[in-house]
Scaffold this active site. Sequence first.
Site, PDB file in Angstrom:
ATOM      1  N   TYR A  56       0.855  -1.190   0.000  1.00 30.22           N
ATOM      2  CA  TYR A  56       0.000   0.000   0.000  1.00 30.22           C
ATOM      3  C   TYR A  56       0.892   1.241   0.000  1.00 30.22           C
ATOM      4  O   TYR A  56       1.486   1.597   1.021  1.00 30.22           O
ATOM      5  CB  TYR A  56      -0.906   0.034   1.224  1.00 30.22           C
ATOM      6  CG  TYR A  56      -1.959  -1.047   1.294  1.00 30.22           C
ATOM      7  CD1 TYR A  56      -2.292  -1.815   0.181  1.00 30.22           C
ATOM      8  CD2 TYR A  56      -2.646  -1.285   2.477  1.00 30.22           C
ATOM      9  CE1 TYR A  56      -3.274  -2.783   0.257  1.00 30.22           C
ATOM     10  CE2 TYR A  56      -3.637  -2.256   2.554  1.00 30.22           C
ATOM     11  CZ  TYR A  56      -3.944  -3.011   1.446  1.00 30.22           C
ATOM     12  OH  TYR A  56      -4.915  -3.980   1.514  1.00 30.22           O
ATOM     13  N   LEU A 206     -18.594  -1.184   2.383  1.00 27.65           N
ATOM     14  CA  LEU A 206     -19.297  -0.037   1.814  1.00 27.65           C
ATOM     15  C   LEU A 206     -19.044   0.086   0.313  1.00 27.65           C
ATOM     16  O   LEU A 206     -19.263   1.160  -0.270  1.00 27.65           O
ATOM     17  CB  LEU A 206     -18.884   1.250   2.531  1.00 27.65           C
ATOM     18  CG  LEU A 206     -19.226   1.305   4.020  1.00 27.65           C
ATOM     19  CD1 LEU A 206     -18.757   2.617   4.634  1.00 27.65           C
ATOM     20  CD2 LEU A 206     -20.724   1.112   4.239  1.00 27.65           C
ATOM     21  N   GLY A 209     -17.002   2.999  -1.022  1.00 30.91           N
ATOM     22  CA  GLY A 209     -17.620   4.308  -0.945  1.00 30.91           C
ATOM     23  C   GLY A 209     -18.893   4.456  -1.741  1.00 30.91           C
ATOM     24  O   GLY A 209     -19.586   5.480  -1.627  1.00 30.91           O
ATOM     25  N   SER A 212     -22.973   5.107   0.139  1.00 27.80           N
ATOM     26  CA  SER A 212     -22.790   6.327   0.926  1.00 27.80           C
ATOM     27  C   SER A 212     -23.776   7.381   0.429  1.00 27.80           C
ATOM     28  O   SER A 212     -24.515   7.156  -0.535  1.00 27.80           O
ATOM     29  CB  SER A 212     -21.357   6.851   0.789  1.00 27.80           C
ATOM     30  OG  SER A 212     -21.155   7.390  -0.513  1.00 27.80           O
TER      31      SER A 212
END
Length: 332
Positions: A56, A206, A209, A212
């Site tokens: 990452y 989620l 995103g 949302s």
Amino acid sequence: MLNRVLGATGPQVSALGLGCMGMSALYGPADEKESLATLHAALDAGITLLDTGDFYGMGHNELLVREALRHRRRDDVVLSVKFGALRRPDGTFLGYDGRPAAVHTSLAYSLQRLGTDHIDVYRIARTDPQVPIEETVGAIAEAVTAGHVRHIGLSEADPDTIRRAAAVAPVADLQIEYSVLDRGIEREILPLCRELGIAVTAYGVLARGLISDSWPRGRTFAPGDVRGKTPRYTGADADHNLGLVDALRAVARSRGATVAQAAIAWALAQGSDIVPLVGARRRDRLHEALGALDLTLGPEDLAAVEAAVPPGAARGDRYPADQMPYLALRSA
């Protein structure tokens, strides 16, 4: 903070974990100061499970986590670390390396970057098709014996891989995408994990995103944001999936919650052996996610979610084409 246990052999962790990837990579630019503030806010709220990976930001995320933990008690945090992804300097993926020598080398570098003498849960990010999983897990098991790793995890592993890995050494958890939009693990993988006493740490709860109140139709993505290259989040597929989010939002509002809180609460309701990872990069998103812990969905609520977002309703691949061959599941 509510707590859960990672499988029959793993550690106790907070019921929500914080996925740190987006603070360093793949979702476009992030504010490092805000990322650190979010990490501190998560720890202050009682989140103990932090998930990172050595690839990452090519080590940046581990260094960020190290900075966040500088004045914290190490034993108060459970560090989950992925390794094995091969990348060029420009970020291009080259595959995965699960050779025992690569396991030990990656571990040595992660320990140094994180500033710790052990990693709590260590896992290869994707199974290396050229290396038997028995060899990869066997090398992690050697690190457990040596005290450098506490528990073994898996990531995006198919049923055969899970069984073979668990036959080598105890596996604490499987990290895999699982959300109201992605329920493929319910067919075979989740029952198998329960049979073997393996927990699920659910990422993508989620849908990066999408679930949302801040994802506009026709969204454009910043350079470096992998979602701009992923069918599920672009074009007609994205429009269809946003319609599912709208339907879920109506259910959430009936309970006085946001659509994100409803999605997290739904994941928590699927079993005490499931720990959702939320990829909050900002404190406001984190605080919203934490609000899901106060939302309990009863049978009628869960039925309403099922009606709003039936299994398999999402459209579009959940990863870019070059990553699809490495996934345990190809469909939602």
